[in-house]
Design a protein around this motif. Sequence first.
Motif, PDB file in Angstrom:
ATOM      1  N   GLU A 107      18.179 -25.646  74.585  1.00  0.00           N
ATOM      2  CA  GLU A 107      19.317 -24.721  74.541  1.00  0.00           C
ATOM      3  C   GLU A 107      18.838 -23.275  74.567  1.00  0.00           C
ATOM      4  O   GLU A 107      19.448 -22.423  75.217  1.00  0.00           O
ATOM      5  N   VAL A 108      17.747 -22.993  73.848  1.00  0.00           N
ATOM      6  CA  VAL A 108      17.208 -21.624  73.836  1.00  0.00           C
ATOM      7  C   VAL A 108      16.809 -21.213  75.253  1.00  0.00           C
ATOM      8  O   VAL A 108      17.090 -20.094  75.696  1.00  0.00           O
ATOM      9  N   LYS A 109      16.182 -22.130  75.985  1.00  0.00           N
ATOM     10  CA  LYS A 109      15.795 -21.822  77.361  1.00  0.00           C
ATOM     11  C   LYS A 109      17.023 -21.476  78.212  1.00  0.00           C
ATOM     12  O   LYS A 109      17.025 -20.486  78.953  1.00  0.00           O
ATOM     13  N   GLY A 110      18.067 -22.281  78.080  1.00  0.00           N
ATOM     14  CA  GLY A 110      19.289 -22.037  78.844  1.00  0.00           C
ATOM     15  C   GLY A 110      19.931 -20.703  78.463  1.00  0.00           C
ATOM     16  O   GLY A 110      20.380 -19.939  79.325  1.00  0.00           O
ATOM     17  N   LEU A 111      19.969 -20.414  77.186  1.00  0.00           N
ATOM     18  CA  LEU A 111      20.571 -19.157  76.725  1.00  0.00           C
ATOM     19  C   LEU A 111      19.754 -17.955  77.180  1.00  0.00           C
ATOM     20  O   LEU A 111      20.305 -16.895  77.486  1.00  0.00           O
ATOM     21  N   LEU A 112      18.433 -18.118  77.238  1.00  0.00           N
ATOM     22  CA  LEU A 112      17.599 -17.010  77.730  1.00  0.00           C
ATOM     23  C   LEU A 112      17.820 -16.795  79.230  1.00  0.00           C
ATOM     24  O   LEU A 112      17.792 -15.654  79.700  1.00  0.00           O
ATOM     25  N   PHE A 122      18.750 -13.206  80.720  1.00  0.00           N
ATOM     26  CA  PHE A 122      17.916 -12.574  81.753  1.00  0.00           C
ATOM     27  C   PHE A 122      18.600 -12.585  83.131  1.00  0.00           C
ATOM     28  O   PHE A 122      18.041 -12.054  84.083  1.00  0.00           O
ATOM     29  N   ARG A 123      19.733 -13.262  83.246  1.00  0.00           N
ATOM     30  CA  ARG A 123      20.408 -13.440  84.535  1.00  0.00           C
ATOM     31  C   ARG A 123      19.453 -14.054  85.555  1.00  0.00           C
ATOM     32  O   ARG A 123      19.167 -13.447  86.609  1.00  0.00           O
ATOM     33  N   THR A 124      18.983 -15.222  85.220  1.00  0.00           N
ATOM     34  CA  THR A 124      18.030 -15.877  86.116  1.00  0.00           C
ATOM     35  C   THR A 124      18.210 -17.384  86.114  1.00  0.00           C
ATOM     36  O   THR A 124      18.699 -17.958  85.137  1.00  0.00           O
ATOM     37  N   LYS A 129      15.231  -5.876  69.378  1.00  0.00           N
ATOM     38  CA  LYS A 129      15.889  -4.669  69.893  1.00  0.00           C
ATOM     39  C   LYS A 129      17.372  -4.991  70.105  1.00  0.00           C
ATOM     40  O   LYS A 129      18.081  -5.176  69.134  1.00  0.00           O
ATOM     41  N   CYS A 130      17.809  -5.138  71.350  1.00  0.00           N
ATOM     42  CA  CYS A 130      19.241  -5.325  71.593  1.00  0.00           C
ATOM     43  C   CYS A 130      19.719  -6.749  71.326  1.00  0.00           C
ATOM     44  O   CYS A 130      20.913  -7.019  71.385  1.00  0.00           O
ATOM     45  N   LEU A 131      18.826  -7.671  71.035  1.00  0.00           N
ATOM     46  CA  LEU A 131      19.258  -9.004  70.607  1.00  0.00           C
ATOM     47  C   LEU A 131      19.473  -9.048  69.089  1.00  0.00           C
ATOM     48  O   LEU A 131      20.001 -10.016  68.561  1.00  0.00           O
ATOM     49  N   SER A 132      19.022  -7.996  68.392  1.00  0.00           N
ATOM     50  CA  SER A 132      19.243  -7.882  66.939  1.00  0.00           C
ATOM     51  C   SER A 132      18.753  -9.070  66.146  1.00  0.00           C
ATOM     52  O   SER A 132      19.363  -9.472  65.163  1.00  0.00           O
ATOM     53  N   CYS A 133      17.684  -9.642  66.607  1.00  0.00           N
ATOM     54  CA  CYS A 133      17.056 -10.737  65.895  1.00  0.00           C
ATOM     55  C   CYS A 133      15.843 -10.156  65.163  1.00  0.00           C
ATOM     56  O   CYS A 133      15.450  -9.015  65.395  1.00  0.00           O
ATOM     57  N   THR A 134      15.224 -10.944  64.287  1.00  0.00           N
ATOM     58  CA  THR A 134      14.029 -10.439  63.621  1.00  0.00           C
ATOM     59  C   THR A 134      12.880 -10.370  64.630  1.00  0.00           C
ATOM     60  O   THR A 134      12.847 -11.118  65.599  1.00  0.00           O
ATOM     61  N   PRO A 135      11.923  -9.467  64.406  1.00  0.00           N
ATOM     62  CA  PRO A 135      10.782  -9.381  65.322  1.00  0.00           C
ATOM     63  C   PRO A 135       9.893 -10.620  65.203  1.00  0.00           C
ATOM     64  O   PRO A 135       9.932 -11.317  64.197  1.00  0.00           O
ATOM     65  N   GLY A 136       9.096 -10.873  66.249  1.00  0.00           N
ATOM     66  CA  GLY A 136       8.113 -11.946  66.160  1.00  0.00           C
ATOM     67  C   GLY A 136       8.097 -12.890  67.341  1.00  0.00           C
ATOM     68  O   GLY A 136       7.170 -13.695  67.461  1.00  0.00           O
ATOM     69  N   LEU A 137       9.105 -12.819  68.212  1.00  0.00           N
ATOM     70  CA  LEU A 137       9.125 -13.691  69.390  1.00  0.00           C
ATOM     71  C   LEU A 137       9.284 -12.826  70.632  1.00  0.00           C
ATOM     72  O   LEU A 137       9.826 -11.733  70.571  1.00  0.00           O
ATOM     73  N   SER A 138       8.830 -13.359  71.758  1.00  0.00           N
ATOM     74  CA  SER A 138       8.917 -12.610  73.006  1.00  0.00           C
ATOM     75  C   SER A 138       9.470 -13.493  74.131  1.00  0.00           C
ATOM     76  O   SER A 138       8.752 -14.312  74.682  1.00  0.00           O
ATOM     77  N   PRO A 139      10.745 -13.299  74.474  1.00  0.00           N
ATOM     78  CA  PRO A 139      11.297 -14.042  75.609  1.00  0.00           C
ATOM     79  C   PRO A 139      10.597 -13.621  76.904  1.00  0.00           C
ATOM     80  O   PRO A 139      10.370 -12.438  77.126  1.00  0.00           O
ATOM     81  N   VAL A 140      10.252 -14.604  77.724  1.00  0.00           N
ATOM     82  CA  VAL A 140       9.627 -14.327  79.025  1.00  0.00           C
ATOM     83  C   VAL A 140      10.289 -15.195  80.089  1.00  0.00           C
ATOM     84  O   VAL A 140      10.845 -16.252  79.784  1.00  0.00           O
TER      85      VAL A 140
END
Lengths: 396, 396
Positions: free
Chosen positions: B47-52, B56-58, B198-209
Amino acid sequence: MTTQSFHPPERTLMGPGPSDVHPRILEALSRPTIGHLDPVFVEMMEEVKGLLQYAFRTENRLTLPVSAPGSAGMEMCFVNLVEPGDQVIVCKNGVFGNRMQENVERCGGTAILVEDEWGSPVDPAKVEEALKANPDAKVVAFVHAETSTGAQSDAATLCGLAREHGCLTIVDTVTSLGGTPVEVDAWGADAVYSGTQKCLSCTPGLSPVTFSERAVEAIGNRKTKVQSWFLDLNLVMGYWGNEGGAKRAYHHTAPINPLYALHEALVILREEGLENAWARHARMHEALKAGIEAMGLSFFVDEAHRLPQLNSVTIPEGVDEARVRSRLLEQYNLEIGAGLGPMAGKIWRIGLMGHSASATNILNCLGALDAVLSDEGAAIQSGRAVPAAMAKLGNG
Amino acid sequence: MTTQSFHPPERTLMGPGPSDVHPRILEALSRPTIGHLDPVFVEMMEEVKGLLQYAFRTENRLTLPVSAPGSAGMEMCFVNLVEPGDQVIVCKNGVFGNRMQENVERCGGTAILVEDEWGSPVDPAKVEEALKANPDAKVVAFVHAETSTGAQSDAATLCGLAREHGCLTIVDTVTSLGGTPVEVDAWGADAVYSGTQKCLSCTPGLSPVTFSERAVEAIGNRKTKVQSWFLDLNLVMGYWGNEGGAKRAYHHTAPINPLYALHEALVILREEGLENAWARHARMHEALKAGIEAMGLSFFVDEAHRLPQLNSVTIPEGVDEARVRSRLLEQYNLEIGAGLGPMAGKIWRIGLMGHSASATNILNCLGALDAVLSDEGAAIQSGRAVPAAMAKLGNG
């Protein structure tokens, strides 16, 4: 696409990690996020360093949590200490020794392998032989507590041998920290990494590391830049305030809330006392062992080298091991671990780590295992495990 | 040594990140930890992959969160796409362009620099010139939204130019994702990384790619192993189930609870709608701008290239800027950002990111800034900022 929040089931975690997270740690995770340069946060970072020194039994100034999982902590040790052309003696007796070899090679180093059977500890005699045969070796790397088998190696002896031959050491304590004695200063270890999700019972995602003055000096004498920007200790030290002076250099944004959780996990460890935590893990292992053996099952690793917090149990013949694990998960919300790599289908890994090392969990696990194995027609002595464990716990 | 739990103050976070974390996300963080191989968790990873992909509009299959902060996401892009000897055109107009250059060099590549003033966007004409002058260049790397200055570059044009010249692109969207349009597929970008705080307002520590098929192909055609084991996409893909088949290969232990938080942050984004989130950031910027200008302060970046979510405000002369920030923090629990590197002492960075981009925060910030600056004797028009912002918000 989903727009539903995710609500996980409540599991009992008795695999190779993550272990059950203490409710105080979960609560700490949800405290309000503050800035990573906030003076109040910087003060907490200092406390985390001090608490990690306590857990690692070290005075090393360079002791901090890497902002990524244990495998990044491992990589930090290798990329900072190994330069192209360096020879590294790598002890392989499980999955994580393999990974060390990968790390050495990706740093452009040469891995000199010292191999032992999976389930056995690293043999110091073989390491000594390798040291004598390779006088130019710079580093000896080994796993203190092999998570893939549950075998513990003699870190004091191995570090001593390395020192005698002028080598630095890289030591994996991912599964041992907080569960069995990790004595960084007494061992004379140089670069040691761990994880948060094993005997510290914190959520996964951070990797405590500590480096001796000898290691810091070696990093300072490098001829080449560290190949990883993210893991370059010269930069990370500046961020964690290890270059002297009050000012911190921005490097990355620390994972604020996971660090709250690690702080709380370490406060809990300090409250219990490190020696008491070790004793609890040993006592719980005795109770689990009594139950496992009463059931007629056996351990994969020799008693002398067995980690109390990671119990490799030989799977009885004719049992569909994956179905047993599925049933434990589905019917009892209980997770135990499968074997990794060549151990797949041969062993289960039952973790007694941190908050999971409790009487409640042991009785729960033995009862569920007894029920499912009986139902699956395994040749076990049903009904004996729980009373045997209770007898041990009563004597505890 | 401390044995006290850490209880952070409640701050309003209007710096360059982390931003205010939504209470639903903090609550998600504290949900019970489950195993990283638990089928229920694996389903959540999907689900996280789909939401990302949505964020990212991809349609890129290879879209996932790296288990480490944004700087590790950056490094993942470089270590996988750049091999020793490769030429990379690096656009530098702030701190993060510098860091890209460091990454290229640590991969053994050659960085061809295209430099622009800090505060200006990347100039496409200069990039085209560099592409023509360096026909062997393999990659063009640039920052879409420079967090150190608040300037936005024209990603569509830059990606188009790179494609025309047969180059792959690496794009930093740490500060833009969720705040201003990030159109990975429409741009034709190849390797894109971001952050959660940043604009996802989540805690720091992960990097969507996210990586295009072209990027995946280039990684498959590498002549050398990726220098980082932890960031090797060939291994990470196996863990995130991107190699087809249901089976996942163990790589590292995912940070379970931070992933719950990211899932929740993305569910919130999906509920609001990406376009609505962009519009909110733009509207809030207009209100803040009205207040800042009414106070007599000015913006560092030209209006045409200004990021709504990161407002660089020129510090008025004669003001002790560090004392102003300290007073905001101590008296109003309000964090705004200092300038980085050459911008130190010249600008403040006021973030309006994600959950922080709200009317409440704007009025709070303008009121506090007015009070502190007046008290510090700065030459501002006191009393005008809040009404000016309110008028804009009323029209919103």
